[in-house]
Design an enzyme around this catalytic site. Structure first.
Site, PDB file in Angstrom:
ATOM      1  CD1 TRP A  20      14.606  22.560 101.714  1.00 24.68           C
ATOM      2  CD2 TRP A  20      15.023  21.720 103.747  1.00 24.68           C
ATOM      3  NE1 TRP A  20      14.016  23.384 102.643  1.00 24.68           N
ATOM      4  CE2 TRP A  20      14.254  22.896 103.888  1.00 24.68           C
ATOM      5  CE3 TRP A  20      15.420  21.024 104.897  1.00 24.68           C
ATOM      6  CZ2 TRP A  20      13.867  23.389 105.136  1.00 24.68           C
ATOM      7  CZ3 TRP A  20      15.029  21.516 106.143  1.00 24.68           C
ATOM      8  CH2 TRP A  20      14.270  22.673 106.242  1.00 24.68           C
ATOM      9  CG  ASP A  61      12.913  15.961 100.554  1.00 22.25           C
ATOM     10  OD1 ASP A  61      11.663  15.964 100.657  1.00 22.25           O
ATOM     11  OD2 ASP A  61      13.643  16.774 101.164  1.00 22.25           O
ATOM     12  CE  LYS A  79       7.653  22.112 102.324  1.00 25.65           C
ATOM     13  NZ  LYS A  79       7.724  23.042 103.401  1.00 25.65           N
TER      14      LYS A  79
HETATM   15  N1  PMP Z   1      12.802  18.922 102.389  1.00 29.79           N
HETATM   16  C1  PMP Z   1      12.217  19.943 101.743  1.00 29.79           C
HETATM   17  C2  PMP Z   1      12.283  20.013 100.259  1.00 29.79           C
HETATM   18  C3  PMP Z   1      11.546  20.930 102.488  1.00 29.79           C
HETATM   19  O1  PMP Z   1      10.965  21.952 101.863  1.00 29.79           O
HETATM   20  C4  PMP Z   1      11.512  20.836 103.898  1.00 29.79           C
HETATM   21  C5  PMP Z   1      10.775  21.824 104.762  1.00 29.79           C
HETATM   22  N2  PMP Z   1      10.449  23.007 104.262  1.00 29.79           N
HETATM   23  C6  PMP Z   1      12.167  19.764 104.514  1.00 29.79           C
HETATM   24  C7  PMP Z   1      12.781  18.822 103.726  1.00 29.79           C
HETATM   25  C8  PMP Z   1      12.173  19.614 105.997  1.00 29.79           C
HETATM   26  O2  PMP Z   1      10.946  19.142 106.351  1.00 29.79           O
HETATM   27  P1  PMP Z   1      10.455  18.941 107.860  1.00 29.79           P
HETATM   28  O3  PMP Z   1      10.291  20.299 108.424  1.00 29.79           O
HETATM   29  O4  PMP Z   1       9.172  18.210 107.656  1.00 29.79           O
HETATM   30  O5  PMP Z   1      11.470  18.129 108.553  1.00 29.79           O
END
Ligand code: PMP
Length: 362
Positions: free
Chosen positions: A103, A174, A198
């Site tokens: 991510w 994030d 989450k």
């Molecule tokens: N950052 C992290 C740490 C994540 O775990 C996730 C999704 N699992 C995301 C970003 C992406 O999030 P989204 O699907 O809400 O765009």
């Protein structure tokens, strides 16, 4: 309580039972309106109370200082990967990214489409099995900000102490997979953001907590809806917000308060993670943890088994026993148990019992 699955999904993931029950009670007739919350205008006073409650509770739970905006956005954390550089990465500055997983890589890639952005620290060489030491952090000259991922959902690592930066470099995190899981000093961050699916509620709403002084120099040329100022000025009601997701968020926040707040939640999360790591550590190498011990996540427990075959067997047998979501992400392999706030201690205990039996039988 009706029988519920042992839900270890990585996200969307378990929600507190009490929240689902309350939502069910209020579903077809919200506060005597004769309709569900989903059917109400986002400009109605009934919805407004929900919206304000969610904002207020989040402020209370985290003790968010007055000089921070709390925004409800859409597009998931992924849209923030783009909005952050669009808003905060001036052309003479450099976006600084700490890479601790897939991510963070995505956040950096997106920023590179928009401006000058680099990785300044990374644990990629060892398949992201640790969190780099803050002492090794060397921001570049003209750093626009330093961006990190506080919990790495896929790899099962987590920052336990955040870096202290020179006061003029904004720290952006994030926190998609560990928001609301422990106490945090918000004032250390210029911005925190998280997709809701989450620890906050259902997918659809993204929470951003941004220091107000960050909003001063946003270029007026970016599209209106991508400008944080737009959402700050309109109290996150510039356009139709994801009303039902915000409603569930308000119930989840109420639940967190009723549990005793983040101190209690944090302790419980440490206990849940503790029984699982203990089981892994006591398995004589049958279960191998992916994360180095000082970087272990309290949210996502990642481990591998001696062979691909045993992993498949583990997943198949766990499913038969009512465990859901234990297959690891393909980039780590093995298994992952995601134990967000709403996963009860009893589910972790049940998993440990299953893991011990499985080890002895195999
Ligand atoms: N950052 C992290 C740490 C994540 O775990 C996730 C999704 N699992 C995301 C970003 C992406 O999030 P989204 O699907 O809400 O765009």
């Amino acid at each position: 309580m009706m029988k519920r699955a042992y839900n270890f999904n990585a996200g969307p993931s378990a929600l507190p039972y009490e929240v689902l029950e309350k939502a069910q009670q209020e579903l077809v007739n919200f506060k005597d309106t004769g309709m569900s919350l989903m059917e109400l205008s986002h400009r109605s006073k009934e919805y407004d109370q929900v919206h304000e409650k969610a904002l207020l509770y989040l402020r209370e739970i985290y003790q968010i200082p007055e000089d921070y905006e709390v925004l409800f956005l859409q597009g998931g954390a992924s849209l923030q990967f783009a909005m952050i550089p669009l808003n905060f990465l001036a052309s003479d500055k450099v976006g600084n990214y700490i890479l601790t997983g897939a991510w963070s890589e995505k956040a950096l890639k997106e920023a590179q489409k928009i401006g000058n952005s680099v990785s300044i620290l990374s644990s990629k060489d060892t398949n992201y099995n640790f969190i780099p030491k803050s002492s090794e952090l060397r921001p570049t000259e003209n750093a626009a900000y330093v961006h990190l991922t506080s919990n790495n959902t896929i790899y099962g690592t987590q920052w336990h102490d955040f870096p202290e930066l020179q006061s003029d470099i904004p720290l952006i995190a994030d926190m998609s997979s560990d928001i609301l899981s422990k106490e945090i000093d918000i004032s250390k961050f210029a911005m925190i953001y998280a997709g809701a699916q989450k620890n906050l509620g259902p997918a659809g709403v993204t929470v951003a907590i941004i220091k107000k002084d960050m909003l001063a120099n946003i270029p007026a040329t970016i599209p209106t809806i991508l400008n944080y100022q737009t959402h700050a000025k309109s109290n996150s009601l510039y356009n139709t917000p994801p009303t039902y997701s915000i409603y569930i968020l308000s119930l989840v926040l109420e639940w967190v308060k009723n549990q005793g707040g983040l101190k209690v939640i944090e302790k419980r999360n440490a206990e849940k993670a503790g029984v699982l790591y203990n089981c892994i550590d006591q398995s004589n190498g049958f279960y191998t943890p992916h994360a180095q011990s000082d970087s272990r996540s309290h949210m996502n427990i990642t481990f591998t088994l001696p062979s691909e075959e045993l992993t498949k067997k583990f997943i198949a047998e766990s499913k038969e026993q009512g465990f859901v979501g234990l297959a690891g992400h393909r980039s780590v392999g093995g298994c992952r148990a995601s134990i967000y706030n709403a996963v009860p201690y009893e589910s972790c205990e049940a998993l440990v019992n299953f893991m011990e039996k499985f080890r002895i039988n195999n």
